[in-house]
Design a protein around this motif. Structure first.
Motif, short mmCIF file in Angstrom:
data_model
loop_
_atom_site.label_atom_id
_atom_site.label_comp_id
_atom_site.label_asym_id
_atom_site.label_seq_id
_atom_site.Cartn_x
_atom_site.Cartn_y
_atom_site.Cartn_z
N LEU A 119 0.84 -1.21 0.00
CA LEU A 119 0.00 0.00 0.00
C LEU A 119 0.87 1.26 0.00
CD1 LEU A 119 -2.90 1.17 0.19
CD2 LEU A 119 -2.68 1.03 2.68
N LEU A 120 1.87 1.28 0.90
CA LEU A 120 2.76 2.44 1.00
C LEU A 120 3.65 2.55 -0.24
CD1 LEU A 120 3.76 4.77 2.78
CD2 LEU A 120 5.37 3.18 3.85
N LEU B 225 -8.03 -9.72 -6.57
CA LEU B 225 -8.83 -8.50 -6.63
C LEU B 225 -8.37 -7.59 -7.78
CD1 LEU B 225 -9.08 -7.60 -2.83
CD2 LEU B 225 -10.89 -8.52 -4.28
N GLN B 226 -7.07 -7.47 -7.98
CA GLN B 226 -6.56 -6.56 -9.01
C GLN B 226 -6.69 -7.15 -10.42
OE1 GLN B 226 -2.79 -4.32 -7.99
NE2 GLN B 226 -2.89 -5.63 -6.19
N GLN B 227 -6.46 -8.44 -10.55
CA GLN B 227 -6.43 -9.03 -11.88
C GLN B 227 -7.82 -9.42 -12.40
OE1 GLN B 227 -3.51 -12.18 -12.27
NE2 GLN B 227 -1.96 -11.03 -11.14
N PHE B 228 -8.74 -9.77 -11.50
CA PHE B 228 -10.01 -10.32 -11.96
C PHE B 228 -11.25 -9.67 -11.37
CE2 PHE B 228 -6.78 -13.60 -12.44
CZ PHE B 228 -6.90 -13.87 -13.80
N MET B 229 -11.06 -8.74 -10.44
CA MET B 229 -12.23 -8.08 -9.85
C MET B 229 -12.24 -6.57 -10.12
SD MET B 229 -14.18 -10.36 -8.38
CE MET B 229 -15.12 -9.55 -7.09
N GLY B 230 -11.26 -6.09 -10.88
CA GLY B 230 -11.25 -4.68 -11.28
C GLY B 230 -10.80 -3.71 -10.22
N TYR B 231 -10.13 -4.19 -9.17
CA TYR B 231 -9.66 -3.30 -8.09
C TYR B 231 -8.33 -2.67 -8.49
CZ TYR B 231 -13.10 -4.90 -4.63
OH TYR B 231 -14.26 -5.16 -3.94
N THR B 232 -8.12 -1.42 -8.12
CA THR B 232 -6.80 -0.80 -8.28
C THR B 232 -5.90 -1.27 -7.15
OG1 THR B 232 -7.36 1.11 -6.90
CG2 THR B 232 -7.87 1.26 -9.27
N THR C 249 -4.45 0.56 -4.96
CA THR C 249 -4.82 1.28 -3.75
C THR C 249 -6.07 0.67 -3.11
OG1 THR C 249 -3.91 3.31 -4.68
CG2 THR C 249 -5.37 3.54 -2.78
N ASP C 250 -7.08 0.32 -3.94
CA ASP C 250 -8.30 -0.30 -3.41
C ASP C 250 -8.00 -1.64 -2.76
OD1 ASP C 250 -9.85 1.80 -4.25
OD2 ASP C 250 -10.42 0.87 -6.15
N ALA D 240 -19.15 -10.48 -5.24
CA ALA D 240 -18.84 -10.01 -3.88
C ALA D 240 -18.48 -8.53 -3.91
CB ALA D 240 -17.68 -10.82 -3.31
N ASP D 241 -19.11 -7.75 -3.03
CA ASP D 241 -18.82 -6.31 -2.99
C ASP D 241 -17.70 -6.02 -1.99
OD1 ASP D 241 -20.01 -6.56 -0.52
OD2 ASP D 241 -21.85 -5.52 -1.07
N PHE D 242 -17.34 -4.75 -1.89
CA PHE D 242 -16.21 -4.31 -1.05
C PHE D 242 -16.40 -4.77 0.40
CE2 PHE D 242 -13.80 -1.36 1.55
CZ PHE D 242 -12.62 -1.18 0.84
N ASN D 243 -17.60 -4.55 0.95
CA ASN D 243 -17.85 -4.88 2.36
C ASN D 243 -17.79 -6.37 2.62
OD1 ASN D 243 -18.17 -2.20 3.09
ND2 ASN D 243 -20.37 -2.19 2.69
#
Length: 519
Positions: free
Chosen positions: A162-163, A301-308, A310-311, A364-367
């Protein structure tokens, strides 16, 4: 160097000295552990800036891991030769210098060499910070000291990506190394000011050159094999086979030599103690499972769920919240509760978290993804402190640095193995699920034909429609593969519980007697 038959026991620190000592040691440990993962997300930027391929850039990670793994088990021998305080402060200063040079590296070859130097000088920092911190607290608060130390070790790998991503995106990649300079200098200054009069007894020891050479050989081969295995299709590659044989033969000769040498560079006789070997194996396997899943979840999450990036980092960051709250409580109560009960509870919570993740789907959503991460903080609080209490129980003060170095070495190696195994299994299981799902995409499937017809009706060519369906199949296949690994990991955490109960019952107050008086 002075030598003495008996180590000098120093009284625990009090008041502001203990507070500042804890902050200094924790900051140095956090900085060290952070550097094992902070460069991961910066590799594309580093490789692009230095004009090499991303695959060559992975050596920035590998070189640090190999050198660090070699240095950690040498802590016991080095601390007896030079003194624990001198060795710790010297390691921190050298780490700061190496970090500064990494940021200034003009090319990839220099950066890889400097990262290896950084990893090597970082080796003694983690075991010695643990030993010095325990010596700063009275026996009754030894569990609390372990809690403070454990938090930096478990939270830093999560915060690193993250950092690192934020610094790379908003400043430039050299600053992932430059940020170590002020932290390290302050930690070194505070540690020397507080601990210089609490130096451990030193003695001249012969250098076990054969043992050291064998250690470098087999650890280097093993770490390089783990880092390059997936890229070279594992044992289909002559390089990986050669590295595996080198690691296995080197390890066999290392065992024979170290167990028969009068002054071994690594004290393997510690494994004769049941609590040490059972505690070390349990801690290491659990850490390997934990670290493998820490790497896998953001990848999915990044490769298949569209998350950046940072997300994905925001999903992982709350893992430390409940751990920060509960760790001091665990530390204060571990003296009155059988630590095996706490460790068992931690593994049950880990299994629950991974079972929850094994039920994720692509909707599955963020929460939904965040909830198990928050719960995992409970397991982290009850995991590390009790197991370290069990592992170190009954050891005399002079053996603490060697024991801490050895158990940390096994844990770090298990973390590297966990990462390699989980990502490799993920891809192989995804290939299996992809093949099974693709079987349903055929002319006889009404659902498949309806989907393809809808896509072509929206303006896509038949080839583009099939490519779109293939992407959907990929997404489902990698989700199912992740579910498989989460499920298997949950079962393995449950399987570790009987190993915890193979150890002898120990209360922390008695267990950490030696540790608390080590200085």
């Amino acid at each position: 160097m002075a030598s003495a038959a008996m180590p000098v026991a120093h009284a625990p620190l009090e008041g502001s000295a203990r507070t500042w000592g804890t902050i200094a040691l924790s900051a140095a440990t956090f900085m060290n552990v952070l550097d094992t993962s902070i460069a991961n997300v910066s590799l594309p930027a580093i490789a692009g800036d230095l004009g090499v391929s991303p695959n060559q850039g992975t050596w920035v990670i590998t070189s640090f891991a190999v050198a660090n793994a070699i240095a950690v088990p040498l802590t016991g021998w080095l601390s007896q030769r030079f003194g624990q305080v001198r060795l710790f402060v010297g390691s921190v200063i050298l780490f700061v210098i190496a970090s500064w040079l990494c940021g200034l590296a003009p090319n990839m070859t220099s950066l890889i060499a400097l990262r290896a130097l950084q990893g090597f000088v970082a080796g003694p920092m983690i075991p010695l910070s643990q030993s010095l911190l325990l010596a700063s607290y009275p026996r009754a608060l030894a569990g609390l000291a372990m809690a403070m130390w454990a938090m930096t070790t478990l939270v830093a790998p999560v915060m690193g990506p993250l950092l690192g991503g934020w610094i790379t995106d908003n400043i430039s990649w050299p600053w992932i190394f430059y940020i170590n300079i002020p932290v390290g200098m302050l930690a070194a200054f505070a540690s020397w000011t507080i601990y210089r009069k609490r130096e451990s007894v030193t003695k001249k020891l012969p250098i076990d050159t054969v043992g050291l050479s064998l250690l470098v050989l087999w650890i280097g081969a093993l770490q390089i094999m783990l880092d390059l295995g997936k890229e070279h299709d594992w044992f289909h590659s002559p390089l990986i086979i050669g590295l595996a044989i080198t690691a296995a033969v080197g390890f066999a000769f290392f065992l024979i030599w170290e167990l028969t040498d009068k002054h071994p560079v690594v004290d393997l006789r510690l494994f004769a103690r049941r609590n040490f070997w059972a505690g070390t194996i349990t801690t290491s396997v659990a850490y390997g499972l934990f670290f493998g899943n820490v790497v896998l979840l953001p990848l999915w999450l990044q490769q298949f769920m569209g998350y950046t990036a940072t997300d994905a980092g925001m999903i992982m960051a709350p893992v430390g919240l409940l751990a920060l709250v509960l760790s001091p409580i665990v530390g204060k109560t571990v003296g009155s509760v059988d630590p095996r009960r706490y460790a068992t509870f931690a593994f049950l919570v880990f299994a629950l978290v991974l079972w929850m993740r094994s039920n994720f789907n692509t909707q599955a959503d963020f929460n939904t993804i965040l909830v198990p991460t928050i719960i995992q903080g409970v397991a982290m609080a009850f995991f590390f402190i009790p197991l370290m209490t069990i592992t170190m129980s009954g050891l005399t003060p002079d053996r603490m640095p060697a024991a801490s170095g050895l158990t940390n070495f096994v844990r770090i190696t298990a973390g590297a193995m966990g990462t390699s195994i989980s990502t490799t299994l993920w891809e192989s299981r995804a290939a299996l699920h992809h093949a099974q799902l693709a079987e349903t995409i055929n002319p006889g499937s009404p659902a498949a034909q309806a989907a393809l017809s809808g896509l072509t009706a929206s303006g896509l060519t038949p080839e583009q429609a099939l490519a779109q369906v293939n992407r959907l199949v990929d997404q489902q296949a990698f989700m199912l593969a992740a579910n498989d690994i989460f499920w298997i990991s949950a079962l393995l955490f449950l399987a570790l519980i009987p190993l915890v109960w193979m150890t002898h019952p120990q209360k922390a107050a008695g267990t950490l007697d030696a540790a608390a008086g080590a200085h």
